[in-house]
Design an enzyme around this catalytic site. Structure first.
Site, PDB file in Angstrom:
ATOM      1  NE  ARG A 235      -4.550  -0.963  -0.262  1.00 51.09           N
ATOM      2  CZ  ARG A 235      -4.437  -2.099  -0.671  1.00 51.09           C
ATOM      3  NH1 ARG A 235      -3.503  -2.533  -1.908  1.00 51.09           N
ATOM      4  NH2 ARG A 235      -5.820  -2.341  -0.777  1.00 51.09           N
ATOM      5  CG  HIS A 283      -3.401  -0.089  -6.649  1.00 54.17           C
ATOM      6  ND1 HIS A 283      -3.495   0.424  -5.372  1.00 54.17           N
ATOM      7  CD2 HIS A 283      -4.136  -1.312  -6.238  1.00 54.17           C
ATOM      8  CE1 HIS A 283      -3.905  -0.646  -4.443  1.00 54.17           C
ATOM      9  NE2 HIS A 283      -4.231  -1.683  -4.626  1.00 54.17           N
TER      10      HIS A 283
HETATM   11  P1  NDP Z   1      -1.665 -11.288   4.119  1.00 55.36           P
HETATM   12  O1  NDP Z   1      -2.916 -10.635   5.285  1.00 55.36           O
HETATM   13  O2  NDP Z   1      -2.024 -12.738   3.930  1.00 55.36           O
HETATM   14  O3  NDP Z   1      -0.416 -10.654   5.161  1.00 55.36           O
HETATM   15  C1  NDP Z   1       0.461  -9.984   5.599  1.00 55.36           C
HETATM   16  C2  NDP Z   1       1.676 -10.386   5.685  1.00 55.36           C
HETATM   17  O4  NDP Z   1       2.022  -8.474   6.472  1.00 55.36           O
HETATM   18  C3  NDP Z   1       2.033 -11.620   7.465  1.00 55.36           C
HETATM   19  O5  NDP Z   1       3.094 -12.115   6.633  1.00 55.36           O
HETATM   20  C4  NDP Z   1       1.767 -10.055   8.607  1.00 55.36           C
HETATM   21  O6  NDP Z   1       2.704 -10.821   9.189  1.00 55.36           O
HETATM   22  C5  NDP Z   1       3.062  -9.001   7.831  1.00 55.36           C
HETATM   23  N1  NDP Z   1       2.349  -8.332   8.547  1.00 55.36           N
HETATM   24  C6  NDP Z   1       1.762  -6.891   8.656  1.00 55.36           C
HETATM   25  N2  NDP Z   1       1.264  -6.237   9.073  1.00 55.36           N
HETATM   26  C7  NDP Z   1       2.956  -6.651   9.792  1.00 55.36           C
HETATM   27  C8  NDP Z   1       3.868  -5.624  11.083  1.00 55.36           C
HETATM   28  N3  NDP Z   1       3.692  -3.986  11.680  1.00 55.36           N
HETATM   29  N4  NDP Z   1       5.258  -5.364  11.009  1.00 55.36           N
HETATM   30  C9  NDP Z   1       5.975  -7.077   9.799  1.00 55.36           C
HETATM   31  N5  NDP Z   1       5.331  -8.008   9.324  1.00 55.36           N
HETATM   32  C10 NDP Z   1       3.449  -6.994   9.472  1.00 55.36           C
HETATM   33  O7  NDP Z   1      -1.889 -10.274   4.033  1.00 55.36           O
HETATM   34  P2  NDP Z   1      -1.822 -10.560   1.871  1.00 55.36           P
HETATM   35  O8  NDP Z   1       0.196 -11.324   1.335  1.00 55.36           O
HETATM   36  O9  NDP Z   1      -2.579 -11.466   1.158  1.00 55.36           O
HETATM   37  O10 NDP Z   1      -1.827  -9.837   1.165  1.00 55.36           O
HETATM   38  C11 NDP Z   1      -0.692  -8.043   1.096  1.00 55.36           C
HETATM   39  C12 NDP Z   1      -1.341  -6.948   1.442  1.00 55.36           C
HETATM   40  O11 NDP Z   1      -1.007  -6.520  -0.467  1.00 55.36           O
HETATM   41  C13 NDP Z   1      -2.537  -6.325   0.788  1.00 55.36           C
HETATM   42  O12 NDP Z   1      -2.923  -6.286   2.711  1.00 55.36           O
HETATM   43  C14 NDP Z   1      -3.300  -4.551   0.344  1.00 55.36           C
HETATM   44  O13 NDP Z   1      -2.777  -3.916   0.996  1.00 55.36           O
HETATM   45  C15 NDP Z   1      -1.752  -5.378  -0.954  1.00 55.36           C
HETATM   46  N6  NDP Z   1      -2.270  -5.859  -2.314  1.00 55.36           N
HETATM   47  C16 NDP Z   1      -1.816  -5.082  -3.073  1.00 55.36           C
HETATM   48  C17 NDP Z   1      -2.582  -5.420  -4.805  1.00 55.36           C
HETATM   49  C18 NDP Z   1      -2.407  -4.426  -5.661  1.00 55.36           C
HETATM   50  O14 NDP Z   1      -2.722  -4.733  -6.835  1.00 55.36           O
HETATM   51  N7  NDP Z   1      -0.822  -3.851  -5.553  1.00 55.36           N
HETATM   52  C19 NDP Z   1      -3.301  -6.843  -4.542  1.00 55.36           C
HETATM   53  C20 NDP Z   1      -3.598  -7.446  -3.805  1.00 55.36           C
HETATM   54  C21 NDP Z   1      -3.277  -7.030  -2.404  1.00 55.36           C
HETATM   55  P3  NDP Z   1       1.902 -11.784   9.897  1.00 55.36           P
HETATM   56  O15 NDP Z   1       2.765 -12.832   8.852  1.00 55.36           O
HETATM   57  O16 NDP Z   1       3.436 -12.125  11.249  1.00 55.36           O
HETATM   58  O17 NDP Z   1       1.019 -11.809  10.051  1.00 55.36           O
HETATM   59  C1  OXD Z   2      -6.534  -5.475  -3.081  1.00 53.63           C
HETATM   60  C2  OXD Z   2      -5.660  -4.472  -4.234  1.00 53.63           C
HETATM   61  O1  OXD Z   2      -6.076  -5.194  -2.000  1.00 53.63           O
HETATM   62  O2  OXD Z   2      -5.716  -5.151  -5.388  1.00 53.63           O
HETATM   63  O3  OXD Z   2      -6.787  -6.443  -3.653  1.00 53.63           O
HETATM   64  O4  OXD Z   2      -4.889  -3.777  -3.694  1.00 53.63           O
END
Ligand code: NDP
Ligand code: OXD
Length: 320
Positions: A235, A283
């Site tokens: 993000r 995005h």
């Molecule tokens: P998940 O919830 O599966 O994974 C999130 C990861 O981030 C976990 O490993 C979590 O740690 C880690 N995390 C969260 N907060 C912290 C922190 N404060 N410090 C360290 N690690 C942290 O999410 P996804 O992998 O499915 O998606 C990740 C993000 O990708 C989405 O939230 C979205 O914002 C973005 N996204 C962007 C897209 C785009 O087109 N640009 C498309 C889809 C998603 P832990 O494992 O310990 O919980």
């Molecule tokens: C998502 C994105 O969160 O597209 O899936 O950003």
């Protein structure tokens, strides 16, 4: 009570994709598509389910009887940060296609910077025949992935297939074969090893502004690529864009690939557009397949109505 098994849809996606996916979706249920102006003033009382991407804030005031909210994407910050939500389950979108698309984008960006694709594109434009050498191999380069969730873990696997040395960082330490992992407290050690930083974190109060000048200063300098590279598809709120620009201009960073921005769309005035070693995508790293989204929501509603637990429910206290 009205609309007892209805689904309200408020998806700020390309309209044609939503309309196509709605054909035949949610059999046996009333579907209220807020993208259709005819539904603007509809009574939403009694509606139990909402499928949303950047919804109208008033939706949650009007649909007061919701039992579950389904995010149109993997991220939920577009819901949690913008509205005072009642205490009901918020379900993320987890999907093979979305995951594959993100890993394609991540691998593409890492290879772009590894294989000097940007300087070569400039040379081609200027009709210059010149080999940029020596160039390191993937195995000489350490990619540090921040966020080891659904997307981070898939990207890690695919980067390994390409030969990169991959390390990972997450709040709670993960066990991944052949990958050194770090927990939140290991951030300094993780960054000191990282040549290409890949951000796949959700936006939460803890991750807002995380990619800033002091973090960039902790990345390894003088690795196989010379200067570190910053790649972000998590993000934009997690990056301080002014710091990204300064780091690129002063050589703290050698290059960047950004799919997400503090404010989207990225302003035409942003200095990022003019920087030589920056890839900008709108995005679009991993757009949701709306048909797959509706099938996922149908499966989850089915579970819910059978009394089985919903999957991929967001932990409201951690914000993802
Ligand atoms: P998940 O919830 O599966 O994974 C999130 C990861 O981030 C976990 O490993 C979590 O740690 C880690 N995390 C969260 N907060 C912290 C922190 N404060 N410090 C360290 N690690 C942290 O999410 P996804 O992998 O499915 O998606 C990740 C993000 O990708 C989405 O939230 C979205 O914002 C973005 N996204 C962007 C897209 C785009 O087109 N640009 C498309 C889809 C998603 P832990 O494992 O310990 O919980
Ligand atoms: C998502 C994105 O969160 O597209 O899936 O950003």
């Amino acid at each position: 009570m009205h609309h007892q098994n209805a689904v309200v849809i408020d998806l700020k996606f390309a309209r044609s994709g939503v309309l196509e996916a709605l054909k035949g979706a949610f059999p046996g249920r009333e579907v209220i598509d807020m993208g259709d102006p005819a539904n603007a003033g509809r009574d939403l009382s009694g509606v139990p389910y909402a499928v949303v991407w950047k919804p109208d804030p008033a939706l949650f005031e009007r649909a007061r009887d919701l039992k579950a909210i389904f995010s149109g994407g993997a991220g939920v910050d577009h819901i949690l940060s913008a509205y005072e939500l009642p205490d009901l389950p918020v379900v993320r979108f987890v999907d093979r296609s979305l995951t594959d698309r993100m890993s394609e984008w991540v691998v593409l960006q890492c290879l772009t910077h590894l294989r000097a694709a940007l300087p070569y594109a400039r040379q081609q434009r200027d009709r210059v025949w010149h080999e940029i050498s020596p160039q390191p191999e993937a195995r000489d380069v350490t990619v540090g992935v921040m966020g080891l969730g659904v997307l981070g873990q898939d990207a890690v696997r695919k980067l390994k297939v390409m030969g990169f040395d991959v390390i990972g960082w997450s709040r709670r330490q993960k066990q991944i074969d052949g990958v050194e992992t770090f927990d939140a407290a290991g951030l300094g050690a993780f960054l000191a090893r990282t040549d290409i930083l890949v951000g796949l974190l959700p936006l939460t109060p803890d991750t807002r502004g995380l990619y800033n000048a002091s973090l960039f200063a902790m990345l390894r300098q003088g690795g196989a690529l010379g200067k570190p590279v910053f790649i972000n598809a998590g993000r934009g709120g997690s990056q301080v864009e002014a710091d990204v620009v300064t780091a690129l201009e002063t050589g703290v960073l050698g290059a960047a690939s950004l799919d997400v921005f503090e404010k989207e769309p990225l302003s035409p005035e942003s200095p990022l557009w003019d920087l030589a070693n920056v890839v900008i995508t709108p995005h679009a790293a991993a757009a949701s397949d709306v048909g797959a989204l509706f099938r996922h929501v149908e499966r989850q509603i089915d579970r819910f109505e059978k009394g089985e637990p919903l999957e991929y429910v967001v932990d409201r206290s951690s914000g993802y």
